[in-house]
Design a protein around this motif. Structure first.
Motif, mmCIF file in Angstrom:
data_model
loop_
_atom_site.group_PDB
_atom_site.id
_atom_site.type_symbol
_atom_site.label_atom_id
_atom_site.label_comp_id
_atom_site.label_asym_id
_atom_site.label_seq_id
_atom_site.Cartn_x
_atom_site.Cartn_y
_atom_site.Cartn_z
ATOM 1 N N ARG A 109 0.973 -1.245 -0.308
ATOM 2 C CA ARG A 109 -0.069 -0.132 -0.264
ATOM 3 C C ARG A 109 0.740 0.530 -0.216
ATOM 4 O O ARG A 109 0.567 1.877 -0.876
ATOM 5 C CB ARG A 109 -0.910 -0.276 0.765
ATOM 6 C CG ARG A 109 -2.206 1.700 1.168
ATOM 7 C CD ARG A 109 -2.493 1.259 -0.266
ATOM 8 N NE ARG A 109 -3.428 2.474 -0.339
ATOM 9 C CZ ARG A 109 -4.772 2.844 -0.152
ATOM 10 N NH1 ARG A 109 -5.471 1.594 0.291
ATOM 11 N NH2 ARG A 109 -5.713 3.835 0.133
ATOM 12 N N GLU A 113 0.873 4.055 -2.452
ATOM 13 C CA GLU A 113 0.545 5.694 -2.691
ATOM 14 C C GLU A 113 1.617 6.430 -3.038
ATOM 15 O O GLU A 113 1.343 7.344 -3.584
ATOM 16 C CB GLU A 113 0.162 5.454 -0.641
ATOM 17 C CG GLU A 113 -0.782 4.821 -0.784
ATOM 18 C CD GLU A 113 -1.964 5.858 -1.380
ATOM 19 O OE1 GLU A 113 -1.976 7.342 -1.201
ATOM 20 O OE2 GLU A 113 -2.802 5.347 -1.095
ATOM 21 N N TYR A 167 1.481 6.313 5.046
ATOM 22 C CA TYR A 167 1.250 5.255 4.534
ATOM 23 C C TYR A 167 2.367 4.155 5.265
ATOM 24 O O TYR A 167 3.027 3.244 4.862
ATOM 25 C CB TYR A 167 1.045 5.024 2.986
ATOM 26 C CG TYR A 167 -0.560 5.499 3.216
ATOM 27 C CD1 TYR A 167 -1.346 3.717 3.315
ATOM 28 C CD2 TYR A 167 -1.354 6.604 2.521
ATOM 29 C CE1 TYR A 167 -2.968 3.934 3.210
ATOM 30 C CE2 TYR A 167 -3.342 6.253 2.193
ATOM 31 C CZ TYR A 167 -3.704 5.235 3.133
ATOM 32 O OH TYR A 167 -4.708 5.317 3.106
#
Length: 192
Positions: A109, A113, A167
């Motif tokens: 993830r 991002e 993130y």
């Protein structure tokens, strides 16, 4: 006139995208689809030329010219990504393609991002370069509005770095394997 042209370009983008995808999936004409989708950059070229002509004819640089530069930057850096994003979803919905997948957890993830942030940063840098070109082109005129758009682009860069960084620093943890959806489980835990 510039704002109207920006609206026309945006509507044109979505019309060409819908037409291209309709040709690809409904009419089963992939080559025609590619030809239609390759017309997308023409919209940005027209907007760029009209904006330059407007400034050359003595128009006072204002927010509309800045918005045109931002729109062109977005289209260059994120246009192809937007087309692919929509294409995957249309293929899944209407042509039996695989479901769209975006990583939800951990390092995958964070990488996703940062990839999205890189596209937004590129869009902002392109817009800033176009704005600087317009500032040099105008020369002695009032360019405060264009400089204001450059500052807004710095905010875009900063916000995207903060989001991607969050993130990375605070990755969302995957639920236990028995609770995670199949696409998020390690391959060894997926059922055949």
């Amino acid at each position: 006139m510039i704002v109207t042209l920006i609206i026309i370009c945006e509507v044109g983008f979505w019309v060409l995208l819908a037409g291209g995808l309709a040709l690809r999936y409904a009419a089963k004409m992939p080559r025609a689809s590619v030809a239609v989708l390759l017309c997308e950059p023409i919209l940005e070229v027209v907007l760029f030329v009209v904006t330059a002509i407007d400034l050359k004819n003595g128009a006072e640089p204002d927010w509309k010219h800045g918005l045109a530069a931002v729109y062109i930057g977005y289209s260059i850096a994120l246009g192809h990504y937007t087309i692919k994003w929509v294409d995957v979803r249309v293929a899944h919905r209407f042509a039996g393609g695989p479901p769209p997948s975006t990583p939800k957890y951990g390092v995958r993830r964070a990488i996703h991002e940062w990839e999205v942030a890189a596209r937004w940063i590129a869009a902002a840098l392109i817009a800033m370069a176009l704005l600087q070109g317009a500032i040099w082109y105008v020369g002695e005129g009032n360019t405060e509005s264009l400089r204001g758009w450059q500052l807004r682009m710095l905010w875009v860069i900063g916000i995207n770095v903060i989001i991607a960084g969050s993130y990375t620093l605070f990755p969302k943890k995957a639920p236990p394997a028995h609770e995670a959806p199949a696409e998020d489980r390690p391959t060894s835990q997926r059922s055949a």
